[in-house]
Write an enzyme that holds these catalytic residues in place. Structure first.
Site, PDB file in Angstrom:
ATOM      1  N   GLU A 170       0.812  -1.223   0.000  1.00 10.29           N
ATOM      2  CA  GLU A 170       0.000   0.000   0.000  1.00 10.29           C
ATOM      3  C   GLU A 170       0.848   1.277   0.000  1.00 10.29           C
ATOM      4  O   GLU A 170       0.765   2.098   0.912  1.00 10.29           O
ATOM      5  CB  GLU A 170      -0.963  -0.026   1.192  1.00 10.29           C
ATOM      6  CG  GLU A 170      -1.945  -1.179   1.103  1.00 10.29           C
ATOM      7  CD  GLU A 170      -2.967  -1.234   2.225  1.00 10.29           C
ATOM      8  OE1 GLU A 170      -2.842  -0.441   3.190  1.00 10.29           O
ATOM      9  OE2 GLU A 170      -3.894  -2.067   2.148  1.00 10.29           O
ATOM     10  N   GLU A 289      -5.009  -8.355  -0.762  1.00 12.48           N
ATOM     11  CA  GLU A 289      -5.833  -8.272   0.440  1.00 12.48           C
ATOM     12  C   GLU A 289      -7.265  -7.985   0.001  1.00 12.48           C
ATOM     13  O   GLU A 289      -7.490  -7.210  -0.930  1.00 12.48           O
ATOM     14  CB  GLU A 289      -5.401  -7.135   1.379  1.00 12.48           C
ATOM     15  CG  GLU A 289      -4.040  -7.276   2.012  1.00 12.48           C
ATOM     16  CD  GLU A 289      -3.706  -6.085   2.918  1.00 12.48           C
ATOM     17  OE1 GLU A 289      -4.644  -5.327   3.274  1.00 12.48           O
ATOM     18  OE2 GLU A 289      -2.526  -5.918   3.255  1.00 12.48           O
TER      19      GLU A 289
END
Length: 555
Positions: A170, A289
């Protein structure tokens, strides 16, 4: 038609056939796509090696070989091992990683490979701890990033090709616009690629995973990584994104309590973009995810049946787009002590999505009000291509025609059967299970209820709870408005507040808490609350805030 025209037409048809055989849509699956497809499904070992303290500092037990073996036994084919390195690295210029920690990482990796799993390791929370400062500290961050991957690549250069490296989790960069951030990410991904490829051994061809900015699926972010992959011109690259759903539904705000067309459209448009940009052009994708953001506060933030519908649709749609999905699990889903699923129905839905679809229903809740006459419960089924087979209460199979009837996609549970379930007090009286020709079962929770009752209360902005008799009902959402009708509390673009952030029920303690986060953005004076329950009941309540003091009055 002349012979010449016929010959010309035949030649054109033959050329068209040859071109179709070599088009991206008709070409054989690449070896890297086959690799990623073999990883389906995947699981995240979250909140362990990525914890910013010790391995157990975020509440999970130490990782054991038994845990890894259990993940494999549950049917998962791959494991993502998030790793935070920052507090295990020394000072510049070497940024040496603690040898004991590197050994521990290798131990867990080796256990995972021994269990037959594909394995992904990465640089995880470092992304927001120090990598995000790259705009202001470019050379320092790049040097530290390069040092980390130089050491990681060297340690694992002779490991199986079933081990892959993900450059950074991220990624985000402070103080600059999206264009500058994407340029910085391209620089990091490119540096990561060059370091690994030059490190020798099996790293020359090891699969490498490149994230988008924020691992977001916005088209501009997908395009940026697609350009990076094209420039690197390497067949063993994989793109990764994360997905946590349509935001209002994912956190339960703005009255978005149901998995509706807005949530479905968000899944479809997101995954279609991902497929069109990457998969259709020969770049495999891992959904590194996925889950729901509301889970960060409470797995009950989203009503259980609505949650199951979300996971059912998401996982099957990802598979239909050749996207491998890896469930984010920080300890909430698979119990790492007992090796049992905290929600077996969620697990069943995920696993069923690998081969087809599961049937769902418009609701998983059947409310029978105390003192009211019991009527038939007619429930719309979402068969999703399956056929209804039976309805059970525990081990007892209900009788069609007597206890229920099925008419197309409508299941009607008859009043005479439901009446037998509501003797005694309030609360859940039975769980009925519908079986279908394929996929997971669907549960109906039969709830005997009465209108919830809230009591007067007093407290402070730091601690305010409303004593509540839920009377068998369940809270869906809460509205908050001032006396003049304007929206009160945080995120005041909507009267419906965020579940778990502004308010939270506790059924075991018989109370509803209004959080400090709620009061931080509430003006002094009167606020009118409406508590919406899943039975359809709406209960009004008034609070008055005066500085740090709060009083509440039941309507």
């Amino acid at each position: 038609m002349t012979k010449r025209r016929k010959s010309l037409l035949s030649l054109m048809m033959a050329l068209a056939l040859m071109l179709s055989l070599f088009s991206p849509a008709a070409s054989a699956e690449t070896s890297m796509q086959a690799y990623v497809s073999a990883m389906q499904p995947g699981w995240n070992l979250g909140n362990s090696l990525d914890a910013t303290g010790s391995e157990t500092s975020w509440g999970n037990p130490e990782i054991t070989p038994s845990l890894i073996q259990q993940i494999s036994a549950q049917g998962f084919k791959s494991i993502r091992i998030p790793i935070t390195w920052s507090h295990r690295m020394g000072a510049a210029p070497d940024y040496a990683i603690d040898p004991a920690f590197m050994d521990r990482v290798q131990q867990v990796v080796d256990w995972s490979l021994d269990a037959g799993l594909y394995v992904m390791i990465n640089i995880h929370h470092d992304s927001w701890q120090w990598i995000n400062a790259m705009p202001a500290k470019h050379d320092e961050v790049l040097a530290r990033f390069n040092a980390a991957w130089t050491q990681i690549a060297d340690r694992f250069k002779n490991h199986s090709s079933k081990l892959m490296f993900e450059s950074v989790n991220e990624p985000v960069f402070e103080g600059v616009d999206d264009a500058a951030q994407m340029a910085l990410l391209d620089e990091l991904n490119t540096s990561f690629f060059r370091i690994v490829r030059a490190s020798g051994g099996k790293n020359a061809v090891r699969p490498l995973v490149l994230p988008t900015l924020w691992t977001n699926s916005g088209q501009e972010y997908l395009n940026s990584v697609a350009t990076t992959v094209s420039n690197l011109n390497d067949p063993n690259l994989i793109a990764t994104v994360h997905y946590y759903g349509y935001w209002p539904f994912s956190v339960n705000i703005a009255g978005e309590t149901r998995f509706d067309d807005s949530s479905i459209n968000d899944i479809v448009t997101s995954f279609d973009r991902i497929h069109h940009t990457f998969v259709a052009n020969g770049i495999p994708v891992i959904l590194g995810e996925y889950g729901l953001l509301g889970f960060d506060k409470n797995t009950g933030t989203i009503e259980h049946g609505e949650m199951l519908k979300y996971f059912e649709y998401l996982t099957q749609y990802a598979r239909s787009k050749n996207i491998t999905h890896m469930l984010w699990d920080n300890g909430q889903h698979f119990n790492r002590n007992t090796f049992q699923w905290n929600d077996p129905e969620l697990y069943n839905v995920i696993m069923a999505s690998l081969t087809g679809r599961s049937s769902t229903a418009s609701t998983d809740l059947i409310f029978l009000k105390q003192g009211a006459g019991v009527t038939d419960a007619a429930i719309d089924l979402n068969l999703n291509g399956n056929r209804f087979v039976s309805l059970k209460n525990g081990n007892t199979t209900l009788k069609s025609g007597r206890d229920y009837k099925i008419n197309g996609n409508v299941l009607t549970i008859k009043a005479n059967y439901l009446s037998k379930l509501i003797s005694g007090g309030l609360g859940e009286k039975a769980v009925l299970s519908a079986q279908f020709s394929a996929g997971a079962n669907w549960s109906f929770h039969v709830l005997h209820y009465n209108t919830p009752k809230l009591e007067n209360a007093s407290g402070t902005t730091g601690s305010f709870v409303i004593p509540t008799a839920f009377n068998g009902d369940r809270l869906a959402t809460m509205e908050a408005v001032y006396a003049d009708g304007s929206n009160a509390g945080p995120q005041n673009w909507t009267p419906f507040k965020e579940f778990g952030y502004a308010f939270a029920p506790s059924y075991s303690e018989n109370q509803i808490t209004l959080t400090p986060n709620f009061f931080k953005e509430v003006n002094d004076g009167v606020v009118n609350l409406k508590f919406h329950f899943w039975s359809g009941a709406v209960v009004n309540y008034t609070i008055t805030k005066n500085g740090a003091g709060v009083s509440g009055t039941a309507s």
